[in-house]
Design an enzyme around this catalytic site. Sequence first.
Site, PDB file in Angstrom:
ATOM      1  N   HIS A  58       0.860  -1.190   0.000  1.00  0.00           N
ATOM      2  CA  HIS A  58       0.000   0.000   0.000  1.00  0.00           C
ATOM      3  C   HIS A  58       0.891   1.233   0.000  1.00  0.00           C
ATOM      4  CE1 HIS A  58      -3.819   2.041   1.862  1.00  0.00           C
ATOM      5  NE2 HIS A  58      -3.121   2.895   1.117  1.00  0.00           N
ATOM      6  N   ALA A 138      -8.311  11.705   3.642  1.00  0.00           N
ATOM      7  CA  ALA A 138      -7.794  12.732   2.733  1.00  0.00           C
ATOM      8  C   ALA A 138      -8.266  12.514   1.298  1.00  0.00           C
ATOM      9  CB  ALA A 138      -6.269  12.742   2.789  1.00  0.00           C
ATOM     10  N   HIS A 189     -11.823   2.810   5.244  1.00  0.00           N
ATOM     11  CA  HIS A 189     -12.496   4.092   5.028  1.00  0.00           C
ATOM     12  C   HIS A 189     -14.001   3.880   5.233  1.00  0.00           C
ATOM     13  CE1 HIS A 189      -9.196   6.678   3.701  1.00  0.00           C
ATOM     14  NE2 HIS A 189      -8.673   5.571   3.207  1.00  0.00           N
ATOM     15  N   ASN A 213      -7.074   3.468  11.293  1.00  0.00           N
ATOM     16  CA  ASN A 213      -7.186   4.749  10.598  1.00  0.00           C
ATOM     17  C   ASN A 213      -8.351   4.748   9.622  1.00  0.00           C
ATOM     18  OD1 ASN A 213      -3.802   4.438  10.848  1.00  0.00           O
ATOM     19  ND2 ASN A 213      -4.754   6.278  11.634  1.00  0.00           N
ATOM     20  N   ARG A 221     -19.213  -1.156  23.720  1.00  0.00           N
ATOM     21  CA  ARG A 221     -20.570  -1.595  23.354  1.00  0.00           C
ATOM     22  C   ARG A 221     -20.805  -1.538  21.847  1.00  0.00           C
ATOM     23  NH1 ARG A 221     -21.707   1.185  28.151  1.00  0.00           N
ATOM     24  NH2 ARG A 221     -22.155   3.128  27.031  1.00  0.00           N
ATOM     25  N   HIS A 244       0.368   7.697  12.952  1.00  0.00           N
ATOM     26  CA  HIS A 244      -0.964   7.184  12.615  1.00  0.00           C
ATOM     27  C   HIS A 244      -1.541   6.292  13.714  1.00  0.00           C
ATOM     28  CE1 HIS A 244      -0.029   8.579   8.563  1.00  0.00           C
ATOM     29  NE2 HIS A 244      -1.289   8.369   8.235  1.00  0.00           N
ATOM     30  N   ASP A 267       1.761   3.449   3.140  1.00  0.00           N
ATOM     31  CA  ASP A 267       0.716   4.404   2.756  1.00  0.00           C
ATOM     32  C   ASP A 267       1.347   5.757   2.410  1.00  0.00           C
ATOM     33  OD1 ASP A 267      -1.868   5.265   2.193  1.00  0.00           O
ATOM     34  OD2 ASP A 267      -2.288   5.871   4.257  1.00  0.00           O
TER      35      ASP A 267
END
Length: 375
Positions: A58, A138, A189, A213, A221, A244, A267
Amino acid sequence: MKAIINGRFILPQEIIEGQALTFDKMLEGFSDPDQLPAHTQIIDAGGAYVAPGFLNLHIHGCGGCDAMDGTREALATMSRLQASTGVTGFLPTTMTCSEEAIGKALSAIREARGHEPGADILGANLEGPFISETYKGAQKACHIRKARWDFIEPYADILKILTLAPETLTDMEFIPRCCSHRIIVSLGHSDATFEEASRAIAAGASHITHLYNAMSPLHHRRPGLVGAALTQPVTCELIADGIHIHPAALCLAVRAKGLDRIVLITDSMRACLLGEGESELGGQKVFVKDGRATLADGTLAGSILTMEKAVQNIWRFAHLTLPQAVQLATLNPARELGLTDRGTLEPGKRADFTMFDDDFHILQTYKKGTCIFQK
């Protein structure tokens, strides 16, 4: 035949010394340095560590270039520079942009594969546009789309990993269809609940995009996507830059998942290896300062992490042995992509390896027995 002598060779369970690692394009095995044939080309490691080549699954960019530039020239620069960080194979990663821009990037990745000057392009990683607006990070909201097979079908041959937010799916059959084409479905995401994430995992999702992230957080819960990732049989990416993810959360992930279910990623974006200043990601201004890459509003925008630093950080933060830390950047990502020809220093594997000193500075990197980087 070639042979490395005076190295500290990192194997899955131990570090060995006093041996010579012989190779041509493939690794041949270890032998007594004093018993090498007279014609052997000797490479003196000078006491450096010798590890399998790192695999970066990645990465958006580095050295001022980005996968979304959509050019073979940008990918060639990334390939050369990745070799300088110990990487011998990587997945250029797209992001949420227009369909035309993503298509151009994927086509360039396909064309560049097999012509790399440094680290191999192993395929493509599609991060977006099938994501949640709530946790877009982003990425630009205007380009977010529902997952559609007809969008990715023309690139099924090059796609290795695809990120989606499971709560946005209108057809859960999208996941097994990707799996049938050997595309790894990754959850990320996402604002998914534990239950929504669990259904996607049951359907075939097997990977988590940068754990913690850009996803619904862990709550006692409402376990959310993090809870599903930590408790179910999926492989989790970690950005081990100390920014991060807090070191304690890195430790938690490693202990909860075990060593076999963690892969280190960077990343990284185009500002990686360029130092501080202004840069760009997905058409948005990014500001790099004190090791952080952020948008103007402070949102983290990828990273400037390099893989050798990620290995060093996880080794230190998670209190691992060096072979364990190296495994997270070599054997594990190789296994995730089904690459049985690399990931360890075993005989019969490709001669893909890197050498680094006690401070994790990369000294040399080899691909198929040929040096592709020398400090």
